[in-house]
Design a protein around this motif. Structure first.
Motif, PDB file in Angstrom:
ATOM      1  N   ARG A  91      -7.900   2.268  -8.332  1.00 27.78           N
ATOM      2  CA  ARG A  91      -6.584   2.927  -8.391  1.00 27.78           C
ATOM      3  C   ARG A  91      -5.570   2.288  -7.464  1.00 27.78           C
ATOM      4  O   ARG A  91      -5.933   1.690  -6.458  1.00 27.78           O
ATOM      5  N   LEU A  92      -4.303   2.470  -7.809  1.00 25.83           N
ATOM      6  CA  LEU A  92      -3.212   2.135  -6.889  1.00 25.83           C
ATOM      7  C   LEU A  92      -2.483   3.427  -6.565  1.00 25.83           C
ATOM      8  O   LEU A  92      -2.365   4.316  -7.422  1.00 25.83           O
ATOM      9  N   ASP A  93      -1.963   3.527  -5.345  1.00 27.00           N
ATOM     10  CA  ASP A  93      -1.213   4.725  -4.954  1.00 27.00           C
ATOM     11  C   ASP A  93       0.064   4.842  -5.778  1.00 27.00           C
ATOM     12  O   ASP A  93       0.547   3.860  -6.341  1.00 27.00           O
ATOM     13  N   THR A  98       2.574   2.272  -4.887  1.00 25.16           N
ATOM     14  CA  THR A  98       2.129   0.871  -4.930  1.00 25.16           C
ATOM     15  C   THR A  98       2.433   0.284  -6.302  1.00 25.16           C
ATOM     16  O   THR A  98       2.290   0.950  -7.319  1.00 25.16           O
ATOM     17  N   TYR A 137      -3.223  -8.343  -1.845  1.00 23.72           N
ATOM     18  CA  TYR A 137      -1.999  -7.535  -1.820  1.00 23.72           C
ATOM     19  C   TYR A 137      -0.898  -8.266  -1.068  1.00 23.72           C
ATOM     20  O   TYR A 137      -1.165  -8.925  -0.057  1.00 23.72           O
ATOM     21  N   HIS A 183      -6.366   4.575   0.062  1.00 21.21           N
ATOM     22  CA  HIS A 183      -5.284   4.130   0.961  1.00 21.21           C
ATOM     23  C   HIS A 183      -5.746   3.031   1.926  1.00 21.21           C
ATOM     24  O   HIS A 183      -5.275   2.958   3.067  1.00 21.21           O
ATOM     25  N   GLN A 184      -6.670   2.197   1.457  1.00 22.07           N
ATOM     26  CA  GLN A 184      -7.311   1.276   2.404  1.00 22.07           C
ATOM     27  C   GLN A 184      -6.330   0.376   3.162  1.00 22.07           C
ATOM     28  O   GLN A 184      -6.397   0.274   4.395  1.00 22.07           O
ATOM     29  N   VAL A 185      -5.448  -0.281   2.443  1.00 21.87           N
ATOM     30  CA  VAL A 185      -4.561  -1.245   3.112  1.00 21.87           C
ATOM     31  C   VAL A 185      -3.638  -0.502   4.091  1.00 21.87           C
ATOM     32  O   VAL A 185      -3.460  -0.916   5.239  1.00 21.87           O
ATOM     33  N   LYS A 186      -3.107   0.630   3.640  1.00 20.05           N
ATOM     34  CA  LYS A 186      -2.208   1.393   4.519  1.00 20.05           C
ATOM     35  C   LYS A 186      -2.944   1.833   5.789  1.00 20.05           C
ATOM     36  O   LYS A 186      -2.398   1.768   6.895  1.00 20.05           O
ATOM     37  N   LEU A 199       3.935  -2.208  -0.940  1.00 14.63           N
ATOM     38  CA  LEU A 199       2.614  -2.750  -1.249  1.00 14.63           C
ATOM     39  C   LEU A 199       2.540  -3.104  -2.723  1.00 14.63           C
ATOM     40  O   LEU A 199       2.944  -2.309  -3.588  1.00 14.63           O
TER      41      LEU A 199
END
Ligand code: URA
Length: 234
Positions: free
Chosen positions: A99-101, A104, A131, A181-184, A197
């Motif tokens: 998934r993407l937020d 995003t 990303y 929300h890994q990158v965030k 993102l």
């Protein structure tokens, strides 16, 4: 595929509704009315229901350039959903592959092939997800911690496989997991904040520059395995 199964799947109706449509003569194969529910249909056949063309599909792989403002869910109560962007008779079959937020953008794969989805999202398979990130605060040396690994919760330890700094506030980061929300959360851990993102690559596949926000492309099984994983489809 048997005709009653095909109509139920491609026209998105129950098996009994499909049989009724066939028996009352609403279904044509290659311009001929077919009332035999066990008639065999093939991918090259031209199928129509009530004069409307129905596309034969089996495994489907969609590459979508997701715009911000759409959620990767079927629940419309939470806002606009990505499936509305793929307005076809097969959109009901699709699941998202990582998934993407809501806010995003970028590369999202959708498919009805559970094994393929598992191959892409399983951390054990170590498939790159890259990303593009714009940050609120100037990039400093803390960023190096991401390559060593950080805890984004008590029991979630994640690392950046690669970081390419582009300028004082933007960079590209490659990870292989897909935690919520890994990158965030990774950037929060190094006292920064993600302002923008966009997923730009999965495996060997770069989001095509020609694909505008909200647009999608359909690939077949051979193509998608080659493009994303550079292997023959199993
Ligand atoms: N990491 C995030 O924080 N958000 C996404 O949408 C994808 C990865």
């Amino acid at each position: 595929m048997r005709l009653d199964k095909a109509i139920s799947k491609f026209y998105n109706v129950s098996r009994s509704q499909s049989r009724k449509l066939i028996l009352k003569g609403s279904v044509k194969i290659n311009e001929k009315n077919i009332r035999d529910i066990s008639f065999e249909v093939y991918p090259k056949d031209f199928i129509s229901v009530n004069q409307k063309k129905i596309e034969y599909f089996d495994y489907i792989y969609i590459i979508l350039n997701k715009p911000a403002g759409y959620i990767c869910s079927r629940n419309r109560n939470e806002g606009k959903i990505i499936f509305d962007l793929i307005n076809t008779n097969f959109s009901n079959e699709l699941s998202t592959c990582g998934r993407l937020d809501k806010d995003t953008e970028g590369l999202l794969i959708l498919s009805n092939d559970g094994d393929f989805i598992h191959n892409i999202i399983s951390p054990k398979k170590d498939i790159d997800k890259e990303y593009f990130v714009k940050l609120k605060y100037r990039i400093d040396s803390d960023i190096n911690n991401l390559a060593q690994g950080v805890f984004i919760s008590d029991d979630e330890f994640v690392t950046a496989k690669r970081i390419d700094i582009l300028d004082e506030f933007s960079l590209k980061i490659t990870i292989s997991e897909g935690k919520y929300h890994q990158v965030k959360r990774m950037f929060k851990n190094v006292n920064n904040e993600v302002l923008y993102l966009k997923r730009i690559r999965i495996g060997y596949y770069d989001l095509p520059a020609s694909l505008k926000l909200g647009e999608w492309i359909k690939y077949d099984r051979e193509q998608i395995y080659q493009k994303i994983l550079k292997i023959d489809a199993p």
